[in-house]
Design a protein around this motif. Structure first.
Motif, PDB file in Angstrom:
ATOM      1  N   LYS A  68     -38.376 -28.091  12.962  1.00 58.16           N
ATOM      2  CA  LYS A  68     -37.146 -28.893  12.840  1.00 58.16           C
ATOM      3  C   LYS A  68     -36.703 -29.010  11.380  1.00 58.16           C
ATOM      4  O   LYS A  68     -35.806 -29.772  11.070  1.00 58.16           O
ATOM      5  CB  LYS A  68     -37.371 -30.272  13.452  1.00 58.16           C
ATOM      6  CG  LYS A  68     -38.484 -31.053  12.785  1.00 58.16           C
ATOM      7  CD  LYS A  68     -38.692 -32.387  13.470  1.00 58.16           C
ATOM      8  CE  LYS A  68     -39.746 -33.204  12.786  1.00 58.16           C
ATOM      9  NZ  LYS A  68     -41.092 -33.034  13.302  1.00 58.16           N
ATOM     10  N   TYR A  69     -37.343 -28.262  10.481  1.00 59.45           N
ATOM     11  CA  TYR A  69     -37.068 -28.379   9.044  1.00 59.45           C
ATOM     12  C   TYR A  69     -36.172 -27.246   8.550  1.00 59.45           C
ATOM     13  O   TYR A  69     -36.243 -26.128   9.037  1.00 59.45           O
ATOM     14  CB  TYR A  69     -38.381 -28.336   8.247  1.00 59.45           C
ATOM     15  CG  TYR A  69     -39.378 -29.373   8.673  1.00 59.45           C
ATOM     16  CD1 TYR A  69     -39.270 -30.695   8.239  1.00 59.45           C
ATOM     17  CD2 TYR A  69     -40.433 -29.040   9.514  1.00 59.45           C
ATOM     18  CE1 TYR A  69     -40.192 -31.649   8.633  1.00 59.45           C
ATOM     19  CE2 TYR A  69     -41.366 -29.986   9.907  1.00 59.45           C
ATOM     20  CZ  TYR A  69     -41.233 -31.291   9.467  1.00 59.45           C
ATOM     21  OH  TYR A  69     -42.144 -32.236   9.853  1.00 59.45           O
ATOM     22  N   LYS A  70     -35.357 -27.570   7.558  1.00 60.47           N
ATOM     23  CA  LYS A  70     -34.548 -26.562   6.877  1.00 60.47           C
ATOM     24  C   LYS A  70     -35.090 -26.415   5.463  1.00 60.47           C
ATOM     25  O   LYS A  70     -35.135 -27.379   4.708  1.00 60.47           O
ATOM     26  CB  LYS A  70     -33.080 -26.987   6.844  1.00 60.47           C
ATOM     27  CG  LYS A  70     -32.420 -26.926   8.203  1.00 60.47           C
ATOM     28  CD  LYS A  70     -30.932 -27.192   8.103  1.00 60.47           C
ATOM     29  CE  LYS A  70     -30.245 -26.808   9.382  1.00 60.47           C
ATOM     30  NZ  LYS A  70     -30.008 -27.930  10.273  1.00 60.47           N
ATOM     31  N   VAL A  71     -35.530 -25.215   5.135  1.00 61.79           N
ATOM     32  CA  VAL A  71     -36.141 -24.935   3.842  1.00 61.79           C
ATOM     33  C   VAL A  71     -35.167 -24.086   3.032  1.00 61.79           C
ATOM     34  O   VAL A  71     -34.671 -23.080   3.530  1.00 61.79           O
ATOM     35  CB  VAL A  71     -37.485 -24.181   4.039  1.00 61.79           C
ATOM     36  CG1 VAL A  71     -38.090 -23.803   2.711  1.00 61.79           C
ATOM     37  CG2 VAL A  71     -38.446 -25.024   4.858  1.00 61.79           C
ATOM     38  N   PRO A  72     -34.878 -24.477   1.787  1.00 65.49           N
ATOM     39  CA  PRO A  72     -33.921 -23.705   0.986  1.00 65.49           C
ATOM     40  C   PRO A  72     -34.506 -22.373   0.501  1.00 65.49           C
ATOM     41  O   PRO A  72     -35.722 -22.228   0.369  1.00 65.49           O
ATOM     42  CB  PRO A  72     -33.648 -24.627  -0.210  1.00 65.49           C
ATOM     43  CG  PRO A  72     -34.870 -25.474  -0.322  1.00 65.49           C
ATOM     44  CD  PRO A  72     -35.389 -25.637   1.073  1.00 65.49           C
ATOM     45  N   ILE A  73     -33.608 -21.432   0.262  1.00 63.79           N
ATOM     46  CA  ILE A  73     -33.981 -20.161  -0.362  1.00 63.79           C
ATOM     47  C   ILE A  73     -33.389 -20.172  -1.762  1.00 63.79           C
ATOM     48  O   ILE A  73     -32.177 -20.291  -1.921  1.00 63.79           O
ATOM     49  CB  ILE A  73     -33.412 -18.952   0.416  1.00 63.79           C
ATOM     50  CG1 ILE A  73     -33.944 -18.939   1.846  1.00 63.79           C
ATOM     51  CG2 ILE A  73     -33.762 -17.648  -0.308  1.00 63.79           C
ATOM     52  CD1 ILE A  73     -33.287 -17.904   2.746  1.00 63.79           C
ATOM     53  N   GLY A  74     -34.229 -20.060  -2.772  1.00 65.07           N
ATOM     54  CA  GLY A  74     -33.761 -20.039  -4.162  1.00 65.07           C
ATOM     55  C   GLY A  74     -33.234 -18.667  -4.533  1.00 65.07           C
ATOM     56  O   GLY A  74     -33.687 -17.661  -3.992  1.00 65.07           O
ATOM     57  N   GLN A  75     -32.283 -18.613  -5.453  1.00 66.79           N
ATOM     58  CA  GLN A  75     -31.690 -17.345  -5.906  1.00 66.79           C
ATOM     59  C   GLN A  75     -32.760 -16.346  -6.331  1.00 66.79           C
ATOM     60  O   GLN A  75     -32.705 -15.180  -5.978  1.00 66.79           O
ATOM     61  CB  GLN A  75     -30.730 -17.587  -7.069  1.00 66.79           C
ATOM     62  CG  GLN A  75     -29.358 -18.077  -6.658  1.00 66.79           C
ATOM     63  CD  GLN A  75     -28.700 -17.166  -5.629  1.00 66.79           C
ATOM     64  OE1 GLN A  75     -28.429 -17.576  -4.507  1.00 66.79           O
ATOM     65  NE2 GLN A  75     -28.435 -15.920  -5.999  1.00 66.79           N
ATOM     66  N   THR A  76     -33.742 -16.824  -7.085  1.00 71.22           N
ATOM     67  CA  THR A  76     -34.803 -15.962  -7.617  1.00 71.22           C
ATOM     68  C   THR A  76     -35.626 -15.330  -6.506  1.00 71.22           C
ATOM     69  O   THR A  76     -36.181 -14.248  -6.670  1.00 71.22           O
ATOM     70  CB  THR A  76     -35.764 -16.792  -8.505  1.00 71.22           C
ATOM     71  OG1 THR A  76     -35.020 -17.804  -9.164  1.00 71.22           O
ATOM     72  CG2 THR A  76     -36.494 -15.935  -9.495  1.00 71.22           C
ATOM     73  N   TYR A  77     -35.723 -16.003  -5.371  1.00 75.52           N
ATOM     74  CA  TYR A  77     -36.625 -15.572  -4.298  1.00 75.52           C
ATOM     75  C   TYR A  77     -35.896 -14.866  -3.155  1.00 75.52           C
ATOM     76  O   TYR A  77     -36.513 -14.463  -2.189  1.00 75.52           O
ATOM     77  CB  TYR A  77     -37.411 -16.772  -3.767  1.00 75.52           C
ATOM     78  CG  TYR A  77     -38.217 -17.427  -4.844  1.00 75.52           C
ATOM     79  CD1 TYR A  77     -39.477 -16.939  -5.193  1.00 75.52           C
ATOM     80  CD2 TYR A  77     -37.713 -18.512  -5.556  1.00 75.52           C
ATOM     81  CE1 TYR A  77     -40.210 -17.521  -6.209  1.00 75.52           C
ATOM     82  CE2 TYR A  77     -38.455 -19.102  -6.570  1.00 75.52           C
ATOM     83  CZ  TYR A  77     -39.702 -18.605  -6.892  1.00 75.52           C
ATOM     84  OH  TYR A  77     -40.427 -19.177  -7.900  1.00 75.52           O
ATOM     85  N   LYS A  78     -34.570 -14.727  -3.293  1.00 75.58           N
ATOM     86  CA  LYS A  78     -33.765 -14.141  -2.225  1.00 75.58           C
ATOM     87  C   LYS A  78     -34.231 -12.718  -1.872  1.00 75.58           C
ATOM     88  O   LYS A  78     -34.253 -12.335  -0.715  1.00 75.58           O
ATOM     89  CB  LYS A  78     -32.294 -14.140  -2.630  1.00 75.58           C
ATOM     90  CG  LYS A  78     -31.379 -14.293  -1.451  1.00 75.58           C
ATOM     91  CD  LYS A  78     -29.997 -14.728  -1.877  1.00 75.58           C
ATOM     92  CE  LYS A  78     -29.088 -14.684  -0.689  1.00 75.58           C
ATOM     93  NZ  LYS A  78     -29.003 -15.924   0.040  1.00 75.58           N
TER      94      LYS A  78
END
Length: 105
Positions: free
Chosen positions: A88-98
Motif C-alpha cells: 500500500k506504499y508509494k516509494v519515490p524514484i530519485g533522478q540519480t536512480y532512474k
C-alpha cells in the motif's frame, strides 16, 4: 552487522534483535539518523544507516531507488512515473536512480 550467508539477517531495533527474512522485507526508508524497515506485517526502526543495508542486502533481490529508499524487486507491484507501488506504499524514484529502475523493465 555481518553479511548473511542465509536468507535472513539480524536487525537491532527497539532494544531487541529481530531476525529478518529477506522474503518479508518490503523496503527500507532512511529516516534521519535511523532507518525504517518495512516488513510484510511490521515496521522496525533501526539505528543503522541506509548505506549499511545497501552493503548487506543481496544485489539481485534489492535495488536502490532513491537516496532514502531501497526496495525488494519482487515486491514491486507497479512503476508509475517517478513512483513505485509496493503493497500500500508509494516509494519515490530519485533522478540519480532512474537508470537502475529502467534496467528492470
Amino acid at each position: 552487522m555481518k553479511k548473511p550467508k542465509t536468507n535472513s539477517f539480524f536487525l537491532r531495533g527497539d532494544k531487541k534483535y529481530h531476525q529478518i527474512q529477506f522474503d518479508d522485507l518490503l523496503f527500507i526508508e532512511a529516516y534521519g539518523h535511523y532507518c525504517k524497515v518495512y516488513l510484510k506485517n511490521d515496521m522496525i526502526i533501526s539505528h543503522q544507516k541506509i548505506s549499511d543495508f545497501e552493503q548487506l542486502l543481496p544485489k539481485f533481490n534489492f535495488i536502490r531507488t532513491h537516496k532514502s529508499f531501497i526496495v525488494a524487486k519482487d515486491k514491486i507491484k507497479q512503476i508509475e512515473g517517478n513512483r513505485i507501488l509496493i503493497d500500500k506504499y508509494k516509494v519515490p524514484i530519485g533522478q540519480t536512480y532512474k537508470e537502475n529502475i529502467m534496467m528492470l523493465l
